[in-house]
Design an enzyme around this catalytic site. Structure first.
Site, PDB file in Angstrom:
ATOM      1  N   CYS A  11       7.581   2.703   7.568  1.00 43.73           N
ATOM      2  CA  CYS A  11       6.366   3.516   7.468  1.00 43.73           C
ATOM      3  C   CYS A  11       5.183   2.569   7.657  1.00 43.73           C
ATOM      4  O   CYS A  11       5.296   1.558   8.328  1.00 43.73           O
ATOM      5  CB  CYS A  11       6.320   4.264   6.137  1.00 43.73           C
ATOM      6  SG  CYS A  11       6.196   3.188   4.691  1.00 43.73           S
ATOM      7  N   ARG A  12       4.064   2.891   7.048  1.00 44.93           N
ATOM      8  CA  ARG A  12       2.875   2.049   7.206  1.00 44.93           C
ATOM      9  C   ARG A  12       2.990   0.769   6.395  1.00 44.93           C
ATOM     10  O   ARG A  12       2.753  -0.324   6.887  1.00 44.93           O
ATOM     11  CB  ARG A  12       1.631   2.842   6.785  1.00 44.93           C
ATOM     12  CG  ARG A  12       0.314   2.155   7.114  1.00 44.93           C
ATOM     13  CD  ARG A  12      -0.865   2.998   6.657  1.00 44.93           C
ATOM     14  NE  ARG A  12      -0.933   3.088   5.211  1.00 44.93           N
ATOM     15  CZ  ARG A  12      -1.633   2.253   4.442  1.00 44.93           C
ATOM     16  NH1 ARG A  12      -2.338   1.292   4.979  1.00 44.93           N
ATOM     17  NH2 ARG A  12      -1.637   2.394   3.131  1.00 44.93           N
TER      18      ARG A  12
END
Length: 99
Positions: free
Chosen positions: A63-64
């Protein structure tokens, strides 16, 4: 066991066929992605059929920052997935490393 961005980059550079899943939102994916399959975290429970065949294979999730993918990893493990690895630091670390 989780995976570092360095190890992931090395494996991508070698051309390995990886089961790579991005659990960010579509707008984040559109801004920058590394070619993973996009399944936003909130959609994961409804889209398990798309990855059912990977239950006993290695799955790399990013993800981020590593937080959402950590939650996705826990969820998949609770659903019987046996080899799920979180990409530590996520795309923030990936971009900070200049990849």
């Amino acid at each position: 066991m989780d995976i570092t961005i360095e190890e992931l980059k090395e494996r991508l550079d070698k051309g390995e066929a990886l089961n790579l899943i991005d659990v960010r939102e579509e707008y984040e994916f559109d801004e920058f992605n590394i070619g993973a399959k996009l399944i936003p975290l909130g959609e994961l429970p409804d889209r398990l059929d798309e990855i059912e065949a990977l239950k006993d294979q290695e799955i790399l999730i990013h993800c981020r920052s590593g937080a959402r993918s950590g939650r996705a990893k826990e969820y998949l493990e609770s659903e019987g997935y046996t080899n799920v690895r979180n990409v530590l630091g996520g795309m923030l670390a990936w971009q900070a490393a200049g990849y």
